[in-house]
Design a protein around this motif. Structure first.
Motif, PDB file in Angstrom:
ATOM      1  N   ILE A 166     -28.476  52.659   2.905  1.00 25.79           N
ATOM      2  CA  ILE A 166     -29.348  52.784   4.071  1.00 25.79           C
ATOM      3  C   ILE A 166     -29.188  54.154   4.727  1.00 25.79           C
ATOM      4  CG2 ILE A 166     -29.913  51.797   6.338  1.00 25.79           C
ATOM      5  CD1 ILE A 166     -28.654  49.140   5.232  1.00 25.79           C
ATOM      6  N   GLY A 167     -27.997  54.716   4.643  1.00 21.99           N
ATOM      7  CA  GLY A 167     -27.722  55.993   5.310  1.00 21.99           C
ATOM      8  C   GLY A 167     -27.298  55.822   6.740  1.00 21.99           C
ATOM      9  N   ILE A 273     -30.808  59.435   4.149  1.00 22.89           N
ATOM     10  CA  ILE A 273     -31.530  58.250   4.613  1.00 22.89           C
ATOM     11  C   ILE A 273     -32.320  57.634   3.464  1.00 22.89           C
ATOM     12  CG2 ILE A 273     -33.315  57.405   6.169  1.00 22.89           C
ATOM     13  CD1 ILE A 273     -32.556  59.611   8.083  1.00 22.89           C
ATOM     14  N   LEU A 274     -31.979  56.383   3.113  1.00 19.20           N
ATOM     15  CA  LEU A 274     -32.669  55.657   2.047  1.00 19.20           C
ATOM     16  C   LEU A 274     -32.886  56.545   0.825  1.00 19.20           C
ATOM     17  CD1 LEU A 274     -35.321  53.752   4.222  1.00 19.20           C
ATOM     18  CD2 LEU A 274     -33.174  52.858   3.306  1.00 19.20           C
ATOM     19  N   PRO A 275     -31.825  57.080   0.246  1.00 24.04           N
ATOM     20  CA  PRO A 275     -31.989  57.992  -0.883  1.00 24.04           C
ATOM     21  C   PRO A 275     -32.692  57.364  -2.083  1.00 24.04           C
ATOM     22  CG  PRO A 275     -29.692  57.301  -0.663  1.00 24.04           C
ATOM     23  CD  PRO A 275     -30.403  56.857   0.578  1.00 24.04           C
ATOM     24  N   THR A 285     -32.848  39.245  15.831  1.00 26.63           N
ATOM     25  CA  THR A 285     -33.812  38.245  16.301  1.00 26.63           C
ATOM     26  C   THR A 285     -35.190  38.865  16.496  1.00 26.63           C
ATOM     27  OG1 THR A 285     -32.034  37.053  17.415  1.00 26.63           O
ATOM     28  CG2 THR A 285     -34.283  36.547  18.105  1.00 26.63           C
ATOM     29  N   VAL A 286     -35.237  40.034  17.117  1.00 26.35           N
ATOM     30  CA  VAL A 286     -36.477  40.813  17.195  1.00 26.35           C
ATOM     31  C   VAL A 286     -36.392  41.845  16.074  1.00 26.35           C
ATOM     32  CG1 VAL A 286     -37.914  42.305  18.617  1.00 26.35           C
ATOM     33  CG2 VAL A 286     -36.669  40.414  19.666  1.00 26.35           C
ATOM     34  N   MET A 287     -37.013  41.526  14.963  1.00 29.53           N
ATOM     35  CA  MET A 287     -36.835  42.271  13.725  1.00 29.53           C
ATOM     36  C   MET A 287     -37.367  43.699  13.808  1.00 29.53           C
ATOM     37  SD  MET A 287     -38.589  41.511  10.039  1.00 29.53           S
ATOM     38  CE  MET A 287     -40.049  42.434  10.552  1.00 29.53           C
ATOM     39  N   SER A 288     -36.688  44.606  13.111  1.00 27.27           N
ATOM     40  CA  SER A 288     -37.170  45.967  12.892  1.00 27.27           C
ATOM     41  C   SER A 288     -37.334  46.186  11.398  1.00 27.27           C
ATOM     42  CB  SER A 288     -36.186  47.006  13.443  1.00 27.27           C
ATOM     43  OG  SER A 288     -35.962  46.825  14.812  1.00 27.27           O
ATOM     44  N   VAL A 318     -33.649  54.785  16.526  1.00 28.82           N
ATOM     45  CA  VAL A 318     -33.530  55.671  15.369  1.00 28.82           C
ATOM     46  C   VAL A 318     -32.392  56.667  15.569  1.00 28.82           C
ATOM     47  CG1 VAL A 318     -34.697  57.584  14.196  1.00 28.82           C
ATOM     48  CG2 VAL A 318     -35.870  55.406  14.495  1.00 28.82           C
ATOM     49  N   LYS A 319     -32.251  57.166  16.797  1.00 27.35           N
ATOM     50  CA  LYS A 319     -31.135  58.084  17.087  1.00 27.35           C
ATOM     51  C   LYS A 319     -29.792  57.388  16.868  1.00 27.35           C
ATOM     52  CE  LYS A 319     -31.280  60.498  20.868  1.00 27.35           C
ATOM     53  NZ  LYS A 319     -31.515  60.835  22.294  1.00 27.35           N
ATOM     54  N   GLU A 320     -29.737  56.103  17.238  1.00 25.81           N
ATOM     55  CA  GLU A 320     -28.504  55.349  17.072  1.00 25.81           C
ATOM     56  C   GLU A 320     -28.206  55.100  15.593  1.00 25.81           C
ATOM     57  OE1 GLU A 320     -28.601  51.153  18.075  1.00 25.81           O
ATOM     58  OE2 GLU A 320     -26.699  51.347  19.130  1.00 25.81           O
ATOM     59  N   LEU A 321     -29.243  54.766  14.831  1.00 24.92           N
ATOM     60  CA  LEU A 321     -29.039  54.468  13.417  1.00 24.92           C
ATOM     61  C   LEU A 321     -28.746  55.718  12.601  1.00 24.92           C
ATOM     62  CD1 LEU A 321     -31.882  51.843  12.795  1.00 24.92           C
ATOM     63  CD2 LEU A 321     -29.448  51.406  13.086  1.00 24.92           C
ATOM     64  N   TRP A 322     -29.506  56.774  12.875  1.00 25.79           N
ATOM     65  CA  TRP A 322     -29.394  57.999  12.082  1.00 25.79           C
ATOM     66  C   TRP A 322     -29.312  59.209  13.022  1.00 25.79           C
ATOM     67  CZ3 TRP A 322     -33.664  54.641  10.871  1.00 25.79           C
ATOM     68  CH2 TRP A 322     -33.428  53.814   9.771  1.00 25.79           C
TER      69      TRP A 322
END
Length: 424
Positions: A166-167, A273-275, A285-288, A318-322
């Motif tokens: 996922i990266g 990111i997602l190579p 619960t609130v899906m992304s 997105v900032k938190e994830l990547w």
């Protein structure tokens, strides 16, 4: 991360040209009339014409206008429900029939793409269902076990492997399904339309249906300037049932789902990111959802239709994830609707003799819609005895609007809460 003024859908901006269609302005007489130019209706039209039946499809706006042209573009196998839940709802025999039919849905979708040369950025590198928290991990463990028991070639990735794929270090697991992949959904819908025309189907756009009326032992589908007389009618409007078939809209809860797309990312970021370019969604619960297009844009989505709050939340998420994406801007933003049935199953209904409805994919329209359209055509052509999805009679959903607002307010509250958490 800055937010530029978002514009229109990435899919509309990048899809191949649509077929040049005209509004229905004549009186037609065919074997089957179809209302709705999404995956189900187009697949049914394509296969009916291929089997030698005459068919006319009428679309209120343009091909792929509804959820088919607005969705994430994940060509998944199976359903939203866990397999054991499917068996409990339908019984083991009926559950297995539906599960088996949809397990091979990606094979069929990508087979049509190849057969008709559909230009839809078809990328079959699998999907990742990404685990968040203890509950998310437990859910993926259940799904993996149940799917493997049914012969699915899925693999549960541990935290290090999931994070590498996922990266992002924010996920503790991922369920990898190599059968699945991604497509450009509007490109796929337009490609199905090209294929249906090639096989001899008649397609009409900008033709909202005003009424569907019995006429003797046949049916009359009326638009403002024309009509179609047919032995059978298929209502394939799904969450967009307001166009001429409002009575069907009462059977499902419409859920808004919004997406944003970045500018093309630089190669050093794409290496992280997602190579492998899998399509992804999480267990929250609130899906992304998140994926890349073939130009290297990150497409990020979540439940809810409030664009301002959704964009602000997506930016922070997105900032938190990547963290490497801190300076990336959004280039596109769009919203669509999902039709949720109360049991999260697709439903084929015989409303009256010769009048059918198929809807309720609960966010999984690409594979199931394609398969259900094909099966309807086979059934009408006498090539199968029944559909994989059971024929059911749905009751109106009580407090439908209250339930819609519950989902919308819940998504809004979640987005605001997540944004506040990140900012803190």
């Amino acid at each position: 991360m800055s937010i530029q003024q978002p514009c229109d859908s990435l899919w509309r901006a990048s899809a191949p040209a649509a077929s040049e269609l005209m509004p229905l302005e004549q009186e037609l007489d065919v074997d089957v009339a179809i209302v709705g130019g999404g995956f189900t209706g187009l697949s049914a039209a394509l296969h009916l014409a291929k089997f030698g039946l005459s068919v006319a499809l009428v679309e209120a706006s343009e091909i792929g206008y509804g959820g088919s042209g607005r969705n994430v573009g994940l060509a998944n196998a199976g359903l939203w429900l866990e397999p054991d839940d499917l068996d409990r709802q339908l019984g083991k025999e009926a559950g297995k029939t539906l599960y088996d039919a949809l397990a091979v849905a990606p094979d069929y979708v990508y087979g049509l793409v190849e057969e008709y040369g559909i230009q839809c950025e078809a990328t079959r590198n699998g999907t990742l269902h990404c685990g968040v928290g203890k509950a998310g991990l437990a859910q993926l463990q259940r799904r993996c076990e149940q799917m493997q028991q049914r012969g699915a070639p899925v693999t549960l990735l541990d935290a290090p492997e999931a994070q590498a794929r996922i990266g992002s270090k924010k996920f503790n697991s991922a369920l990898f399904d190599p059968r699945a992949g991604t497509i450009q959904p509007l490109g796929y819908a337009r490609g199905l339309a090209h294929a249906a025309l090639k096989e001899g189907a008649q397609l009409f756009d900008q033709s909202p249906v005003e009424n569907v009326l019995p006429e003797g032992d046949r049916w009359l589908v009326k638009t403002a300037r024309g009509s179609v007389k047919a032995d059978k009618v298929v209502l394939a409007t799904n969450a967009y049932g307001e166009y001429g078939v409002k009575q069907q809209a009462r059977k499902f809860v419409p859920i808004f789902y919004s997406q944003l797309a970045t500018q093309p990312l630089p190669q050093d970021v794409l290496d992280v990111i997602l190579p492998n370019k899998e399509g992804c969604w999480d267990t929250c619960t609130v899906m992304s959802s998140f994926r890349l297009d073939q130009q290297g844009r990150l497409v990020f989505g979540g439940m809810g239709g409030e664009k301002h709050y959704h964009a602000s939340w997506a930016t922070q998420r997105v900032k938190e994830l990547w963290p490497v994406l801190e300076k990336v801007s959004w280039e596109y933003s769009w919203t669509g609707k999902i039709a949720y049935s109360e049991d999260h199953l697709p439903h084929c209904q015989q409303l009256q003799r010769g009048l059918y409805s198929v809807a309720g994919y609960s966010g999984r329209g690409i594979g199931p819609g394609t398969i259900m359209g094909k099966e309807l055509a086979q059934w009408f052509a006498g090539k199968r005895d029944a559909l994989s999805a059971p024929m059911t009679t749905l009751r109106d959903i009580p407090l439908r609007e209250v339930k819609r607002m519950f989902y919308e307010v819940g998504a809004h509250t979640y987005h605001v809460g997540q944004r506040t958490h990140v900012l803190d």
